[in-house]
Scaffold this active site. Structure first.
Site, PDB file in Angstrom:
ATOM      1  N   CYS A 291      -4.171   0.687  -2.398  1.00 24.45           N
ATOM      2  CA  CYS A 291      -4.013  -0.533  -1.600  1.00 24.45           C
ATOM      3  C   CYS A 291      -2.973  -1.465  -2.225  1.00 24.45           C
ATOM      4  O   CYS A 291      -2.709  -1.411  -3.434  1.00 24.45           O
ATOM      5  CB  CYS A 291      -5.336  -1.291  -1.518  1.00 24.45           C
ATOM      6  SG  CYS A 291      -6.597  -0.488  -0.537  1.00 24.45           S
TER       7      CYS A 291
ATOM      8  N   CYS B  89     -10.901  -2.980  -3.859  1.00 26.19           N
ATOM      9  CA  CYS B  89     -10.000  -4.023  -4.356  1.00 26.19           C
ATOM     10  C   CYS B  89     -10.778  -5.260  -4.793  1.00 26.19           C
ATOM     11  O   CYS B  89     -10.421  -5.910  -5.780  1.00 26.19           O
ATOM     12  CB  CYS B  89      -8.954  -4.378  -3.304  1.00 26.19           C
ATOM     13  SG  CYS B  89      -7.743  -3.055  -3.089  1.00 26.19           S
TER      14      CYS B  89
ATOM     15  N   ASN C  58       0.844  -1.200   0.000  1.00 24.55           N
ATOM     16  CA  ASN C  58       0.000   0.000   0.000  1.00 24.55           C
ATOM     17  C   ASN C  58       0.879   1.249   0.000  1.00 24.55           C
ATOM     18  O   ASN C  58       1.980   1.275   0.564  1.00 24.55           O
ATOM     19  CB  ASN C  58      -1.024   0.007   1.142  1.00 24.55           C
ATOM     20  CG  ASN C  58      -0.444  -0.237   2.515  1.00 24.55           C
ATOM     21  OD1 ASN C  58       0.575  -0.885   2.678  1.00 24.55           O
ATOM     22  ND2 ASN C  58      -1.113   0.291   3.521  1.00 24.55           N
ATOM     23  N   ILE C  59       0.375   2.256  -0.681  1.00 24.58           N
ATOM     24  CA  ILE C  59       1.110   3.512  -0.858  1.00 24.58           C
ATOM     25  C   ILE C  59       0.152   4.638  -0.484  1.00 24.58           C
ATOM     26  O   ILE C  59      -0.869   4.845  -1.161  1.00 24.58           O
ATOM     27  CB  ILE C  59       1.580   3.664  -2.327  1.00 24.58           C
ATOM     28  CG1 ILE C  59       2.457   2.473  -2.736  1.00 24.58           C
ATOM     29  CG2 ILE C  59       2.320   4.996  -2.517  1.00 24.58           C
ATOM     30  CD1 ILE C  59       2.729   2.372  -4.229  1.00 24.58           C
ATOM     31  N   GLU C  60       0.469   5.310   0.622  1.00 22.75           N
ATOM     32  CA  GLU C  60      -0.427   6.377   1.094  1.00 22.75           C
ATOM     33  C   GLU C  60       0.022   7.739   0.569  1.00 22.75           C
ATOM     34  O   GLU C  60       1.123   7.892   0.039  1.00 22.75           O
ATOM     35  CB  GLU C  60      -0.485   6.351   2.624  1.00 22.75           C
ATOM     36  CG  GLU C  60      -1.073   5.031   3.104  1.00 22.75           C
ATOM     37  CD  GLU C  60      -1.238   4.923   4.611  1.00 22.75           C
ATOM     38  OE1 GLU C  60      -0.643   5.736   5.354  1.00 22.75           O
ATOM     39  OE2 GLU C  60      -1.973   4.013   5.037  1.00 22.75           O
TER      40      GLU C  60
ATOM     41  N   CYS D  57     -10.323  -4.588   0.700  1.00 23.40           N
ATOM     42  CA  CYS D  57     -11.403  -3.603   0.809  1.00 23.40           C
ATOM     43  C   CYS D  57     -12.363  -3.772  -0.379  1.00 23.40           C
ATOM     44  O   CYS D  57     -12.079  -4.505  -1.336  1.00 23.40           O
ATOM     45  CB  CYS D  57     -10.825  -2.188   0.850  1.00 23.40           C
ATOM     46  SG  CYS D  57     -10.301  -1.582  -0.767  1.00 23.40           S
TER      47      CYS D  57
ATOM     48  N   GLU E 172      -3.198  -4.648  -2.881  1.00 22.13           N
ATOM     49  CA  GLU E 172      -3.762  -5.537  -3.903  1.00 22.13           C
ATOM     50  C   GLU E 172      -3.789  -4.842  -5.254  1.00 22.13           C
ATOM     51  O   GLU E 172      -3.430  -5.411  -6.289  1.00 22.13           O
ATOM     52  CB  GLU E 172      -5.196  -5.939  -3.540  1.00 22.13           C
ATOM     53  CG  GLU E 172      -5.339  -6.704  -2.252  1.00 22.13           C
ATOM     54  CD  GLU E 172      -5.548  -5.818  -1.032  1.00 22.13           C
ATOM     55  OE1 GLU E 172      -4.897  -4.753  -0.919  1.00 22.13           O
ATOM     56  OE2 GLU E 172      -6.366  -6.200  -0.185  1.00 22.13           O
TER      57      GLU E 172
HETATM   58  N1  THU Z   1      -5.244  -1.307   2.742  1.00 15.36           N
HETATM   59  C1  THU Z   1      -4.722  -2.139   1.802  1.00 15.36           C
HETATM   60  O1  THU Z   1      -3.616  -1.931   1.295  1.00 15.36           O
HETATM   61  N2  THU Z   1      -5.465  -3.213   1.433  1.00 15.36           N
HETATM   62  C2  THU Z   1      -6.685  -3.524   1.951  1.00 15.36           C
HETATM   63  O2  THU Z   1      -7.348  -4.403   1.454  1.00 15.36           O
HETATM   64  C3  THU Z   1      -7.173  -2.796   3.118  1.00 15.36           C
HETATM   65  C4  THU Z   1      -6.556  -1.457   3.322  1.00 15.36           C
HETATM   66  C5  THU Z   1      -4.448  -0.149   3.168  1.00 15.36           C
HETATM   67  C6  THU Z   1      -4.927   1.178   2.632  1.00 15.36           C
HETATM   68  C7  THU Z   1      -4.339   2.128   3.666  1.00 15.36           C
HETATM   69  O3  THU Z   1      -3.014   2.462   3.288  1.00 15.36           O
HETATM   70  C8  THU Z   1      -4.287   1.320   4.942  1.00 15.36           C
HETATM   71  O4  THU Z   1      -4.436  -0.028   4.559  1.00 15.36           O
HETATM   72  C9  THU Z   1      -5.347   1.686   5.949  1.00 15.36           C
HETATM   73  O5  THU Z   1      -6.599   1.722   5.371  1.00 15.36           O
END
Ligand code: THU
Length: 135
Positions: free
Chosen positions: A53, A89, A42-44, A86, A55
């Protein structure tokens, strides 16, 4: 298909997660019909909505390489918990195949395998848009 290897790759990819805002790190790894494995984390982003996310990072890497016949995707999130994809995804997963297996893992020894149909029943998917003329 070696699910354990996919879980191992997802765990390695989780190390690369860029999560300055949530500190919730997720890793993913998928295998395509070609046998290739693609990983993602995941990359915020300071503009939170731009976050991607793990995935989707892995899926977009594969598709952007022209490799879109995805067979299985492993996901690892918080240690000692099962982290499920989520809703966004799940929708992106079903875009690339209704038979894709989702491996939700804590460790290489501890994982559960689902079908996308179980995680996203009665989905709206590419078939719903076939044989329709654009006006
Ligand atoms: N996140 C994912 O990478 N995959 C998921 O299926 C659930 C959420 C990440 C997004 C965000 O960076 C962090 O988790 C919190 O929501």
């Amino acid at each position: 298909m070696e699910y354990k290897l996919l879980v191992k790759k997802a765990i390695e990819s989780r190390e690369k997660a860029y999560t300055p805002y949530s500190n919730f790190k997720v890793g993913a790894a998928l295998q395509t019909k070609s046998g290739k494995i693609y990983t993602g984390c995941n990359i915020e982003c300071a503009s939170y909505g731009a976050t991607n996310c793990a995935e989707r990072t892995a899926i977009y890497k594969a598709v952007s390489e022209g490799d879109k016949e995805i067979l299985a995707i492993a996901v690892v999130g918080a240690p000692e918990e099962y982290t499920y994809p989520c809703g966004i995804c799940r929708q992106v997963i079903v875009e690339f195949g209704k038979e894709i297996k989702i491996i939700i893992a804590q460790t290489e020894e501890d994982y559960k395998v689902y079908n996308i149909k179980e995680l996203l029943p009665n989905s709206f998917s590419p078939e719903d848009l076939t044989e329709r003329e654009c006006t």
